[in-house]
Design an enzyme around this catalytic site. Sequence first.
Site, PDB file in Angstrom:
ATOM      1  CD  GLN B 130      10.522 -14.798  22.527  1.00 59.40           C
ATOM      2  OE1 GLN B 130       9.576 -14.035  22.505  1.00 59.40           O
ATOM      3  NE2 GLN B 130      11.649 -14.508  23.139  1.00 59.40           N
ATOM      4  N   GLY B 131       8.276 -18.757  21.023  1.00 56.33           N
ATOM      5  CA  GLY B 131       7.033 -19.159  21.684  1.00 56.33           C
ATOM      6  C   GLY B 131       7.161 -19.076  23.194  1.00 56.33           C
ATOM      7  CB  SER B 133       3.731 -14.302  25.035  1.00 52.28           C
ATOM      8  OG  SER B 133       4.667 -13.359  25.466  1.00 52.28           O
ATOM      9  CB  SER B 165       7.806 -10.948  16.548  1.00 54.16           C
ATOM     10  OG  SER B 165       7.396 -10.230  17.668  1.00 54.16           O
ATOM     11  CD  GLU B 248      14.310  -8.919  23.733  1.00 51.94           C
ATOM     12  OE1 GLU B 248      13.516  -8.527  22.905  1.00 51.94           O
ATOM     13  OE2 GLU B 248      13.976  -9.555  24.758  1.00 51.94           O
ATOM     14  CB  SER B 371       4.472  -4.287  30.649  1.00 51.51           C
ATOM     15  OG  SER B 371       4.428  -4.602  32.025  1.00 51.51           O
ATOM     16  CD  GLU B 373       2.323  -0.815  33.360  1.00 52.98           C
ATOM     17  OE1 GLU B 373       2.721  -1.574  32.459  1.00 52.98           O
ATOM     18  OE2 GLU B 373       1.873   0.335  33.130  1.00 52.98           O
TER      19      GLU B 373
END
Lengths: 372, 392
Positions: B130-131, B133, B165, B248, B371, B373
């Site tokens: 997966q690209g 980020s 990953s 997901e 995240s 946050e």
Amino acid sequence: MDLTFSEEQDELRKVVRSFLAKYSDEAAVRRLAADPRGHDPVLWRRMAGELGLQGLAVPEEYGGSGFGYVDLGIVFEEAGRALLCGPYFATVALAAEALLRCDDERARRDLLPGIASGATVATLALTEDDGRWDAQGIGLTARERATGWQLTGTKTYVPDGHLADLLLVAARTPCGISLLAVGADAPGLDRTSLPTLDQTRKQARLEFTDTPARLVGTEGTAWPALERTLATASVLLAAEQAGGAAAALDAAVEYAKIRVQYGRPIGSFQGIKHKCADMLVDIESARSAAYAGLWALDAGDETETAIAAALAQTFCSETFTRVAGDNIQVHGGIGFTWEHPAHLYFKRAKSSEVLLGTPSHHRELLATRLGI
Amino acid sequence: MEVDFGPAVRDFRDELRDWLADHLVGEFAEHRGVGGPTDGAAWEVRLAWDRELSAGRWLGVAWPEEYGGRGLGLLEEIVFEYEYARANAPYRATVNALDLLGPMLLKMGTEEQKKRFLPPILAVEELWGQGFSEPGAGSDLASVRTRAERDGEEWVVSGQKVWTSFGIHADWLYVLTRTDPDSVRHKGLTLLLLPTDQPGVEIRPIRNLAGQDEFAEVFLSDARTHADMAVGEVGQGWRTAMATLGIERGTTLLPQQLGFEREAEALIDLARERGALDDPMLRRRIVDAWISVRIMRTTNLRTLAELTAGRTPGAQATTAKLYASTRHQQLGHLAMELAGPAGQIVGEDYGLDMRQRSFLLSLAETIYGGSSEIQRNIIGEQLLGLPKEPRP
């Protein structure tokens, strides 16, 4: 899998919520909190007559509607949300459950229909001066005389014990722990209201002096039934606590949307937003804890119920107290005043935390039940 | 833990149980519970296990038969994940393609894309990375800078991706690119499928804190892919990517939570062995750890029950990730405390045992997939309706 609410249950929630929004609004809660008796007989009759709330989970053969514990849990969640004042918990979660779990068909037939119809306010008198919720804490004695059973001793911290028509009393006999029923007008019964930190839930001290009583179940065998009663009441209290926490969060969120500081609503600041998010995470987790208990009750799984009940009391107690405190923090100074309802939730949270034993007590019960 | 999903899926469940009993043996059985979303341990064994699953037609249970799936429903998919986790089978190596890309193609891909890519995924013939980020865009995917320009019948892609990953194994990447150079934020993005076997693609491993080469950074310099490799509409890549992330969160929490339950049980055994249960302070923390995993279980069951009843899951489906990731880290700290000094010793070449790996890798759980946050912002803004932060 039936771990989701049915449309009928959604509807029940809606009906109870709008009923309580009308009859247990802030004004009603404050009025009853200030009243030493803390009980509105008109509201009580409405709860029984219009919605059948007292008899909801009482089997039909004893005058109730025979609904399940998930249904009853919904009512308690909503009662917690509305801070319902009065002897609902004492009557339904404690007294009715104790009768259902004691092996005494005659007592059930005699006493449950009055509870289910709303005619009888009842409670369970278990704790004494040391406030213990275990068998060792029961010192009050029952003796069998020629004329019948008599009670002598003291019970205290009894929820709504000052006004209950029917008192189910845990007592010690030579054979062990037994349960006895006492009427409000029994001779030798002296009742004193205790001024409570949480004014929305009243307590009393009861003195018995050779007070005539009726044995419920078999002498000396009451403790296992009382343990099951306390487990059930723990689950229902957990549902009430989850509901109270949800109401406290609603209030915090409402305020965070309208209160402006530094030129913008405080809810747009991460300091407040993230606190509210954490409150919701805790509340959803508390709901899971309480619902797991309700499912176990409806499945009739005693082992699972005992575990889920101790878990739910531990977790929901701490969650309600934390969330109710955070609500005051979000409100700032105004939340610290008598005029604002935030403290009513905070005090209810704290009193609920110890109502059936502290979180430490329930953690210990859980550890024991898990063999940890 | 035992959940009855009803008579409709009982045959399916029994078939799966029998198959797992027959095939999860030998080397595969030795690697029970190995791997995770950021744990690349025993890669070759796990890849072989995926091929074994493929041969048994257990990959893509809910995918249409025409693309190699079984054509069953959500309930069977849930039962599969449940039984799979119950058997503690190795974490699937091809999870990127199975849980993210595949469902996305099924939802938004063209017929040609589905026919071309789905069968090789189920046959474990092509691996995907997966690209999304980038060095400057972690949770903030809208600030993607990798650019793609049209050159005749091809897209030309340049930029850098990171945290891919298992990226070093990838034959193909699905990449979020900016196709409108003048666009900002969510607009002007396009999702492209890109082959790695070409000069413009360089993939370098990144060592994670557990010492594994499981992430990769991907350098794209005029890498090329055909014009019809865009998934969803050109310029609507944000919507395509978000649909993927939604997928997901669906069924992936259940196996994760069963894994946490196993860790909690192992922790209690360890505590018993070490006599730690006599320590009231430790005992309290152990009970709290048990409470956490039990609550995760019920929360996930609530969500599953709503999904299988055709209802939209409630707030608990969103709060579950934050709760689980936070509590899992606490579990890891407690396990390390119970292990004491022995937990501080690693094997040759920084070889970690399961507990050490889990403890260290749990730190990724409050970062990936949004995240903590970001989760709190989502809960605050989308569930509670609090006002958004002012954005520049």
